[in-house]
Design an enzyme around this catalytic site. Structure first.
Site, PDB file in Angstrom:
ATOM      1  CG  LEU A  50      -1.964  -1.056   1.378  1.00  0.00           C
ATOM      2  CD1 LEU A  50      -2.674  -0.926   2.720  1.00  0.00           C
ATOM      3  CD2 LEU A  50      -2.978  -1.000   0.241  1.00  0.00           C
ATOM      4  CG  ASP A  51       0.338   4.404  -2.848  1.00  0.00           C
ATOM      5  OD1 ASP A  51       1.094   3.567  -3.375  1.00  0.00           O
ATOM      6  OD2 ASP A  51      -0.521   5.058  -3.476  1.00  0.00           O
ATOM      7  CD  GLN A  52       5.713   7.364   3.837  1.00  0.00           C
ATOM      8  OE1 GLN A  52       6.317   7.574   2.781  1.00  0.00           O
ATOM      9  NE2 GLN A  52       6.139   7.825   4.992  1.00  0.00           N
ATOM     10  NE  ARG A 160      -1.974   8.987  -3.822  1.00  0.00           N
ATOM     11  CZ  ARG A 160      -0.778   9.065  -3.227  1.00  0.00           C
ATOM     12  NH1 ARG A 160      -0.122   7.953  -2.936  1.00  0.00           N
ATOM     13  NH2 ARG A 160      -0.255  10.236  -2.939  1.00  0.00           N
TER      14      ARG A 160
END
Length: 235
Positions: A50-52, A160
């Protein structure tokens, strides 16, 4: 980190926003979910990320064979993920021409490419990898809309980039939202709330949920108007 579920083959964890999934470059980016988990489960291996700034459910394998089998489930799209996100504006209005299915889901199709000069920014570009995301609205205000999202493909920053590409970036997004939308939330409003897959060894159906009590009401907005739809099976 305490798993939400564990057996001899896998771990299901909940990553907080702001924590890296895997180590980054430099000594200041070594603290991450995988390192914390491996301190307790040395055999744990990364399967996906997962993205930070994204929070939510994340799966790790226990051992090489489990990693191989789980990776195969991702490659064959047998792992179904659903996210919750708050985006700026009202996509139901701007995307009214996009046909929805019987359960209210619409699709965004756009090939995604790394913008090498501005990395890690990704863009919609004809030379990118084919990418598809599904979305439907849950609540809306004049300024923001709460969405359910399902990534059909699994590109970097896909959700996103896709929402930004149709003019509705996520609140708190430090990469893809303009300053005024970024400032509406202290964190990226993206959460991996559901994860379902067949067990890699027994094939038993596995399903996990991590709900968030979000509403489409950033500071200064009117109370949300509910736009509910019945739950749908994962694609």
């Amino acid at each position: 980190m305490t798993p939400l579920f564990e057996d001899e083959h896998l771990l299901v964890l909940e990553k907080p926003s702001g924590l890296l999934s895997v180590p980054g470059r430099g000594p200041d980016k070594q603290d991450c979910l995988s390192a914390r988990v491996q301190a307790r489960y040395p055999e744990a291996l990364v399967v996906h990320r997962l993205d930070q700034d994204t929070s939510g459910l994340l799966l790790m394998a226990r051992g090489i064979e489990a990693q191989r089998r789980l990776s195969r489930l991702f490659e064959t799209r047998q792992v179904h993920k659903r996210y919750l996100a708050m985006v700026s504006g009202q996509p139901l209005q701007t995307q009214a021409q996009v046909q929805a299915d019987a359960q209210g889901w619409r699709c965004i199709d756009g090939p995604i490419l790394l913008d090498w000069e501005r990395r890690p920014i990704h863009i919609i570009h004809p030379d990118g990898k084919p990418s598809r995301s599904r979305w439907r609205a849950l609540q809306s205000t004049e300024a923001a809309t709460l969405l359910e999202l399902e990534p059909v493909t699994g590109r970097t920053h896909q959700l996103r980039v896709h929402l930004q590409s149709i003019g509705h970036p996520m609140l708190g997004d430090s990469l893809y939202a303009p300053a005024e939308i970024r400032a509406l939330s202290p964190r990226l409003m993206l959460h991996a709330q559901e994860l379902a897959f067949p067990h890699p060894f027994t094939e038993a159906p596995m399903a996990f949920s991590s709900p968030m009590a979000w509403t489409a009401s950033p500071p200064g907005c009117a109370p949300p108007q509910s736009r509910t739809a019945p739950p749908s099976p994962c694609p």
